[in-house]
Each structure stands twice: as C-alpha cells, then as structure tokens.
Scaffold this motif. Structure first.
Motif, PDB file in Angstrom:
ATOM      1  N   THR A  66      -6.119 -92.193 -21.338  1.00  0.00           N
ATOM      2  CA  THR A  66      -7.586 -92.075 -21.314  1.00  0.00           C
ATOM      3  C   THR A  66      -8.060 -91.669 -19.926  1.00  0.00           C
ATOM      4  N   GLN A  67      -7.335 -92.129 -18.913  1.00  0.00           N
ATOM      5  CA  GLN A  67      -7.664 -91.730 -17.542  1.00  0.00           C
ATOM      6  C   GLN A  67      -7.499 -90.231 -17.366  1.00  0.00           C
ATOM      7  N   GLU A  68      -6.369 -89.719 -17.870  1.00  0.00           N
ATOM      8  CA  GLU A  68      -6.120 -88.273 -17.801  1.00  0.00           C
ATOM      9  C   GLU A  68      -7.240 -87.502 -18.505  1.00  0.00           C
ATOM     10  N   LYS A 109      -0.905 -80.911 -19.569  1.00  0.00           N
ATOM     11  CA  LYS A 109      -2.071 -81.376 -18.815  1.00  0.00           C
ATOM     12  C   LYS A 109      -2.195 -82.899 -18.859  1.00  0.00           C
ATOM     13  N   PHE A 110      -2.029 -83.437 -20.060  1.00  0.00           N
ATOM     14  CA  PHE A 110      -2.292 -84.870 -20.220  1.00  0.00           C
ATOM     15  C   PHE A 110      -1.058 -85.746 -20.014  1.00  0.00           C
ATOM     16  N   SER A 111       0.081 -85.129 -19.664  1.00  0.00           N
ATOM     17  CA  SER A 111       1.268 -85.956 -19.440  1.00  0.00           C
ATOM     18  C   SER A 111       1.835 -85.756 -18.038  1.00  0.00           C
ATOM     19  N   ARG A 112       0.950 -85.337 -17.135  1.00  0.00           N
ATOM     20  CA  ARG A 112       1.415 -85.060 -15.772  1.00  0.00           C
ATOM     21  C   ARG A 112       2.115 -86.257 -15.134  1.00  0.00           C
ATOM     22  N   ASN A 113       1.632 -87.457 -15.447  1.00  0.00           N
ATOM     23  CA  ASN A 113       2.225 -88.640 -14.809  1.00  0.00           C
ATOM     24  C   ASN A 113       3.278 -89.325 -15.658  1.00  0.00           C
ATOM     25  N   LYS A 114       3.690 -88.669 -16.730  1.00  0.00           N
ATOM     26  CA  LYS A 114       4.573 -89.351 -17.662  1.00  0.00           C
ATOM     27  C   LYS A 114       6.017 -88.850 -17.637  1.00  0.00           C
ATOM     28  N   ASN A 115       6.282 -87.790 -16.877  1.00  0.00           N
ATOM     29  CA  ASN A 115       7.627 -87.252 -16.851  1.00  0.00           C
ATOM     30  C   ASN A 115       8.102 -86.826 -18.243  1.00  0.00           C
ATOM     31  N   ILE A 116       7.186 -86.327 -19.036  1.00  0.00           N
ATOM     32  CA  ILE A 116       7.541 -85.821 -20.360  1.00  0.00           C
ATOM     33  C   ILE A 116       7.567 -84.302 -20.287  1.00  0.00           C
TER      34      ILE A 116
END
Ligand code: ADP
Ligand code: MG
Length: 405
Positions: free
Chosen positions: A13-15, A90-97
C-alpha cells in the motif's frame, strides 16, 4: 475504503501511495479480497477500471523470491506484456521479486537468460508456448495464471495456445480471467479450466459520464478532409485514430502530416523497437496524432489521449467499446468521434442500439475539401461483367493507398 481494508500488506500500500493510488476502484474492491483467498475468478469490467492491480497486488503478496516461476500472466500483445510487467516491477521494487516479460519478434536468447531467475512471467501466448516447448519455461512451480484481456486473445485466435499452456500448469493453480466483455467462448473456456470460479461483473458507471461519443455521417471521400478539419478544431491533447488495415495507417498518417498535423502510424508490420519508440514519442507528445489498427493499439494505456477517432468503424461492437476505452481513462474526460460512411451503417446501427442516448449524431460543419481523398470510382467487376461501386471498404482504401504512394 483503502487497500489495507482489502487485505493488502502495508509495504504494497505504501508503494501504491507513491503513485498516488489510495482508493481502490470498484472492480478492485470486489476482486482483491476474493483473490487473496485463492479463489478462481472471471472478472468483467470496462477498460480503464484498474484491472491490472486486481491481479497484480494479490500475486505480489504471495510470491516468494527465487522459488521458480510461480505466476504466469498471459496477454494478447507485446505492448500490454511490457506495460503489465512494468506495473509489477514498479510495485515490487523493495521485494526482490523478478518479473520478466516475453513476446515474439525479439531474440529468444535474452528472454531465456532472464527466465532462469524469474518469479513472475508476463507474455504473449505464442512466445510462451515456444519457450515451454523448448523447455526454457518450467511451469511446474506455477501457483497462479492470469488471462488478461481474455476476450481479445480469443478474437486473435490464441485459444489453442492458451489451452496448451494451461494444461501444462499444475492443477492446483489459481486461475483468473480478466476481460472487458465476456462472450460465450470465455464461459466455455472457464468451464474447462476454472474450478468453482467466482464471477464479478462491474457495470460501467452511469452517473459520471466522462466519455462523450459522437458520430458524423459522411461520404467516404470526405473522411480525410473532415478528419483534418476536426483535428484542427478540437482541443486535442493526444488523438488516437483507428483504421482497419496496417497499410492504410501509414497512408493516413502521411496524409495528415501533409496537412499540418503531426502524425505517425502504429501497425503490426513495424519492428518491435520501432513500435516502442513510436509509443514513447506519442506518450511524450512529440507528435499528437497516432494512426493505428485495433491490434496495434490493444491494451495500450496512455493517460492523455483526449480523442479517439474511428476513421473506419470496426467490424463489431466489442471492438468499438475497446477502441473508445482508450480515452477518458482514470477519470479524465475524453471524446470518441466516428466518421461513418454509408457502407458502415449496419455496424453503426448496432453501436447506436447499444449505447443509445450516450452516442449522438452531429451535423457536419463547413470544412475545406482537400485535394487528395479516397477515390470512389465505379469499378469494372470482371466476374459480373459490369461496373459497380465496390462496397468493400478495404479494397477501396488499398486502392487509395496505391494511388497516393
Ligand atoms: P484496465 O486493465 O481495467 O483497462 P488498468 O489496470 O490499465 O485498467 O488501469 C488504468 C489506469 O488506472 C492505470 O494508469 C492505473 O495506474 C490507474 N489505476 C488503477 N487503479 C487505480 C486506483 N485505485 N486509483 C487510481 N488510479 C488507478
Ligand atoms: Mg487491462
């Protein structure tokens, strides 16, 4: 209502908030909680209603990095594949996916290298099948499959490819169909590949009409002149112009350019890099008018398209709906203007019958008739042994194209 209420985690949700996406759309509200439980789904809602996030968010919430390809998104065109992969990224920048996209018309080797470490794959049916048969795409770890723009994929004849791909994925998978229309073939496909699917249907909002639809009736040989007149008169931000044949997109773009309108064409004959460059230039407003075929423009979402023109009406109502859905996106206003000649009255009738008071006929204004226009000469029909006016718009347009090249 917020995305957190729907069950989306705080990181995601932050993303979303970074992109100013705070309130779920109606289809998102209805589908996300269902999809989070792992249920199969057929979802229908109009273009521009935010379907991508409906599947992207639940998938991103479940994927684990480095556990093989766990999610497969099947889409009809390369442009859409890229666009959706970009959303995931875009929405998984911090997820290492890792989300990668695969489509035809480019080298296989790059895509094969990327596939080795992919968690999510977005691709067109032909290329996916190709990679699957070469054993470069391992589908054994798949947990979810999405068919986006399912209706159009069936229209484009991808049904067998799609069935083959689905059959190769684990039966335990979650399967989701997203579509702007749900024809009988989709229901049929659903019976075969979905298990106890939920069906979510969001009807177009009636209160806030941001899309205005108009049409003019003209003679065929007036169309280009009237289009030029209209493009000069309207407050255009970006205009997307549809016609039927690849060849004619070029002719029409050239004709517009010669009459002072910055135009380019987009069609399936162009190389992948040409297409991408053209779309990027259009998005950036380097030219204001893009002439395209249905297939080339499928799934594109360019936020600032203020006008969609039907230089020629499509063959069916669904295609019309898809075309006009390219404007008035994300709450912005838009106009859809159709230039209709007599040979198109059948399909016009179906369109006006469906949209009723939402589409209005306008009287054409005075406008300058330009020198070059479609020749509507009688044609000697050999098999019949007599002269006749061809009713086939495509032949006529091709003749026009030859005449001007
Ligand atoms: P569809 O697939 O239904 O045609 P898209 O998923 O392409 O629609 O979304 C259309 C546009 O709306 C995109 O630019 C997307 O970023 C934006 N969008 C999606 N959901 C929301 C939302 N909840 N709030 C604001 N904008 C949104
Ligand atoms: Mg979509």
């Amino acid at each position: 209502m917020t995305f957190e209420h729907l069950g989306i985690d705080t990181q995601l949700t932050q993303e979303l908030q970074n992109y100013n996406i705070k309130t779920p759309t109606q289809i998102q509200e209805k589908t996300i909680p269902l999809l989070l439980t792992g249920q199969d789904l057929i979802a229908r809602s109009e273009t521009g209603s935010g379907k991508t996030l409906c599947f992207a968010l639940p998938i991103l919430g479940k994927i684990l990095s480095g556990k093989g390809v766990q999610s497969l998104i099947i889409v009809p065109t390369r442009e859409l594949a890229k666009q959706i992969a970009l959303e995931f990224q875009k929405f998984s920048r911090n997820k290492n996916i890792r989300t990668i996209c695969v489509y035809g018309g480019t080298s296989l080797s790059n895509q094969i290298t990327l596939l080795r470490r992919a968690d999510i794959v977005v691709g067109t049916p032909g290329r996916l099948l190709d990679l699957m048969r070469r054993r470069n795409l391992d589908l054994s770890k798949i947990q979810s499959v999405v068919l986006d723009e399912a209706d159009r994929m069936l229209d484009m004849g991808f049904i067998h490819d799609i069935e083959t791909i689905l059959q190769a994925t684990p039966k335990t998978r979650q399967t989701m169909f997203f579509s702007a229309t749900v024809p009988e073939e989709i229901i049929h496909l659903g019976r075969k590949f979905l298990s106890h699917p939920a069906s979510v249907n969001v009807l177009p909002e009636r209160t806030k009409e941001v899309l205005a639809q108009f049409y003019y009736t003209l003679r065929r040989n007036e169309k280009i002149s009237y289009l030029v007149h209209s493009l000069k008169k309207e407050q255009i931000q970006l205009a997307l112009i549809f016609c039927k044949t690849k060849h004619f997109t070029k002719t029409l773009a050239r004709e517009l350019s010669q009459n002072g309108i910055k135009a380019a064409s987009l069609n399936g004959n162009m190389s992948q890099s040409q297409r991408e460059r053209t779309i990027q230039d259009f998005k950036e407003g380097r030219f204001t008018t893009l002439v395209a075929t249905d297939v080339a423009a499928r799934g594109l979402h360019i936020d600032n398209v203020s006008h969609v023109y039907n230089f020629e009406l499509p063959m069916d109502l669904d295609s019309y709906t898809h075309r006009i859905g390219r404007t008035a996106r994300a709450g912005k206003e838009g106009k859809a203007i159709s230039l209709v000649a007599e040979h198109e009255y059948d399909i016009l009738q179906r369109i006006t019958g469906f949209y009723k008071e939402k589409i209005k006929r306008l009287e054409k204004e005075d406008y300058p008739l330009l020198k070059v226009s479609i020749q509507d000469r009688p044609h000697f029909n050999r098999s019949r042994g007599r002269f006749s006016h061809r009713n086939n718009a495509e032949q006529s347009l091709q003749r026009f194209a030859r005449y001007n090249s």
